[in-house]
Design a protein around this motif. Sequence first.
Motif, short mmCIF file in Angstrom:
data_model
loop_
_atom_site.label_atom_id
_atom_site.label_comp_id
_atom_site.label_asym_id
_atom_site.label_seq_id
_atom_site.Cartn_x
_atom_site.Cartn_y
_atom_site.Cartn_z
N GLU A 1 36.55 54.30 25.54
CA GLU A 1 37.71 54.22 24.65
C GLU A 1 39.05 54.30 25.38
N GLU A 2 39.15 55.14 26.39
CA GLU A 2 40.42 55.26 27.11
C GLU A 2 40.79 53.96 27.80
N GLN A 3 39.82 53.34 28.47
CA GLN A 3 40.10 52.06 29.13
C GLN A 3 40.34 50.96 28.09
N ALA B 1 48.64 41.21 33.37
CA ALA B 1 48.49 42.58 32.86
C ALA B 1 47.16 42.74 32.14
N LEU B 2 46.78 41.73 31.36
CA LEU B 2 45.51 41.79 30.66
C LEU B 2 44.34 41.74 31.64
N LEU B 3 44.45 40.90 32.63
CA LEU B 3 43.40 40.81 33.66
C LEU B 3 43.21 42.16 34.33
N ASP B 4 44.30 42.80 34.69
CA ASP B 4 44.21 44.10 35.35
C ASP B 4 43.55 45.15 34.45
N ALA B 5 43.99 45.21 33.20
CA ALA B 5 43.45 46.21 32.27
C ALA B 5 41.98 45.93 31.95
N SER C 1 39.82 44.10 33.72
CA SER C 1 38.98 44.20 34.92
C SER C 1 38.50 45.62 35.15
N ALA C 2 39.37 46.58 34.92
CA ALA C 2 38.99 47.99 35.09
C ALA C 2 37.90 48.38 34.09
N LEU C 3 38.04 47.95 32.86
CA LEU C 3 37.03 48.22 31.84
C LEU C 3 35.72 47.52 32.19
N TYR C 4 35.81 46.25 32.52
CA TYR C 4 34.63 45.43 32.82
C TYR C 4 33.85 46.00 34.00
N ALA C 5 34.54 46.49 35.00
CA ALA C 5 33.88 47.01 36.20
C ALA C 5 32.96 48.18 35.88
#
Length: 138
Positions: free
Chosen positions: A53-55, A106-110, A112-116
């Motif tokens: 949820e946080e990510q 910005a969306l890619l960065d956010a 990518s962190a979730l996806y990882a």
Amino acid sequence: MKAVLVALALIGASACWAQASAPAPSAHQHHVETVDDRVKELHAELKITPAEEEQWAKVADVMRNNAKTIDGLLEQRHDNARKQTAVENLQSWNDIAQAHAEGSKALLDAFSALYADMPASQKQLADAAFRPEQAHAK
């Protein structure tokens, strides 16, 4: 269709929307609702867990901020359309394109962190959600 909705919601803009004849405030409100609806749809489709949820909140915030930024630029463009010079007209499209590019990053960065941190089964859901609809048919 799903891929188109993802793209529009994630980036928060479309060139067609810029030319809409509806008054900007009501068009803006509809667009915000569309982004919020897409945030909810993706949350369910990606089966976001409580631990994510946080990510996810960061991804959703980027989606909403992108929509707000693009909406503001589109509203400015709409309000100034009749008095813009050719150069100003091109500059307004450039401003929208630049915001689109920055929002995409910005969306890619956010995301990518979730996806990882997603397990493989959830990554498959995400991959399908972001795959163009034509690829689903093959």
